[in-house]
Scaffold this active site. Structure first.
Site, short mmCIF file in Angstrom:
data_model
loop_
_atom_site.label_atom_id
_atom_site.label_comp_id
_atom_site.label_asym_id
_atom_site.label_seq_id
_atom_site.Cartn_x
_atom_site.Cartn_y
_atom_site.Cartn_z
CG HIS A 154 -19.67 16.96 6.04
ND1 HIS A 154 -18.54 16.91 6.83
CD2 HIS A 154 -19.78 15.73 5.46
CE1 HIS A 154 -17.98 15.71 6.71
NE2 HIS A 154 -18.72 14.97 5.89
CG ASP B 163 -19.59 10.41 9.04
OD1 ASP B 163 -20.66 10.06 8.50
OD2 ASP B 163 -18.56 10.68 8.39
CG HIS C 290 -15.97 11.65 6.03
ND1 HIS C 290 -17.01 10.81 5.66
CD2 HIS C 290 -14.90 11.27 5.31
CE1 HIS C 290 -16.58 9.97 4.73
NE2 HIS C 290 -15.30 10.23 4.50
CG ASP D 183 -18.72 7.40 7.01
OD1 ASP D 183 -18.63 7.45 8.24
OD2 ASP D 183 -18.99 8.39 6.30
ZN LIG Z 1 -18.91 10.43 6.47
#
Ligand SMILES: [Zn+2]
Length: 372
Positions: A139, A176, A178, A264
């Site tokens: 991120h 991931d 996200h 995740d």
């Molecule tokens: Zn994540």
């Protein structure tokens, strides 16, 4: 297979402070274990020891990345800010990117783990590597930390591979749950690094990761976002890998593959709703290993990102490393029986989401074909 493994005890000492889920505790949020806790990662390590798989992995030691290397992706002013927080009181380097005391050095060592992994694969010291990097990185943007990520480990390692080995085609895949917004930003105009992020649509960040975001300038067509609906299980992920990611890799022909491996999407994750099983992560690993064999002499590097279920992340990650090494331990997924009845087929909303991505991307990747 000779599989390298990278961790450092200090990775488990980066301290996010107290919190409840992903928020700082206080007010009506009673103090709990912050979701990005060292224990998840330590338990991965522990299961590798307990299963004895660790004995068969080639141990590689990370080094701290230099400031010059961090500047491949991050602005000097941001790096200095992180260093100052780390040396003094600690604090937030952006949006939920907690810097604890001494976190600068640990984050530098996390980057260095990713760099060491690339070097070990490029110089044929090992066939492939799993690096248990922490803090995670995907991120983190040029001048802003986000979502537990301080510096972008994988993006810096990809730049390192470009600079040191003169690679012209690197594939970065981020699975991931996200969106890998930081990595996307780092390579958005770069045609030499294709970035694929497969994620739960608008889970986090809540305004990035759209399929229409395809890159800019010379990089147009080299940014591939695959947003999938919540509840996508193993079958939906495998379909996206087979019908989007594999054909793109066959056209792109990467010289090196880097994986941002966040576990995740796992079925018990507190920050994801994707219902993947350990067996599913094994299947995704197999698909990527086949593609790496086909295009880049097996050169593939996995760097750990998110994954917040203390109970389940270790089993998902062990399965990935079993597939990487070709060594099967006697560990079975103790939660597999309990996952009966979880999604194991391609549902119509997942197929629609995959086809929508293909309709955007087949302007650039001619072999992509929508699913019937
Ligand atoms: Zn994540």
């Amino acid at each position: 297979m000779k599989t390298g493994y990278i961790y450092d005890e200090s990775y488990f000492w980066h301290d996010n402070g107290s919190g409840t889920l992903y928020l700082t505790s206080g007010g009506y949020l009673e103090k709990d274990v912050f979701v990005e806790d060292p224990l998840t990662k330590r338990r991965v390590n522990n299961l590798l020891f307990r299963s004895k798989l660790m004995d068969d992995l080639h141990q590689l030691k990370p080094r701290e990345a230099t400031k010059e290397e961090i500047e491949y992706v991050h602005k000097t002013s941001y790096i200095d800010k992180v260093k100052e927080l780390s040396d003094t009181t600690g604090g937030d380097a952006g949006d939920h990117a907690i810097v604890g005391r001494g976190s600068y050095e640990i984050a530098s060592l996390s980057i260095g783990g990713a760099i060491r992994a690339v070097d070990a694969v490029m110089e044929n010291e090992v066939d492939n590597v799993y690096a248990l990097t922490r803090p995670p990185g995907h991120h983190a943007e040029a001048d802003f930390g986000i979502g537990f990520c301080i510096f972008n480990n994988v993006a810096i390692a990809a730049k390192h591979a470009q600079k040191k080995y003169g690679l012209k085609r690197i594939l970065v895949l981020d699975w991931d749950v996200h969106h890998g917004n930081g990595t996307e930003q780092a390579f958005y105009d770069d045609p030499n690094i294709a970035f694929v992020s497969i994620h739960q649509h608008l889970s986090f960040p809540n305004n990035t990761g759209y399929k229409e975001d395809v890159g800019t300038g010379a990089g147009e067509g080299y940014n591939i976002n695959i947003p999938l609906p919540p509840g996508t299980g193993d079958a939906g992920y495998v379909a996206a890998f087979q019908h989007i990611i594999a054909p793109i890799l066959d056209e792109f022909e990467p010289e090196l593959i880097l994986i941002s491996a966040g576990q995740d999407p796992g079925m018990f994750d507190p920050l994801g709703r994707m219902m993947m099983t350990a067996k599913g992560f094994g299947k995704l690993t197999d698909i990527m290993l086949d593609l790496a064999d086909k295009h880049c002499d097996g050169k593939i590097v996995f760097c750990h990102e998110g994954g917040y279920s203390n109970g389940y992340v270790p089993f998902c990650t062990l399965r990935i490393i079993e597939q990487l090494s070709g060594i099967k331990t006697d560990v079975t997924d103790p939660f597999e029986e309990g996952s009966q009845g979880y999604p194991d087929q391609l549902y119509s909303n997942q197929k629609a989401a995959i086809n929508e991505v293909i309709e955007v991307q087949n302007k650039y990747w001619k072999t992509l074909k929508t699913l019937p």
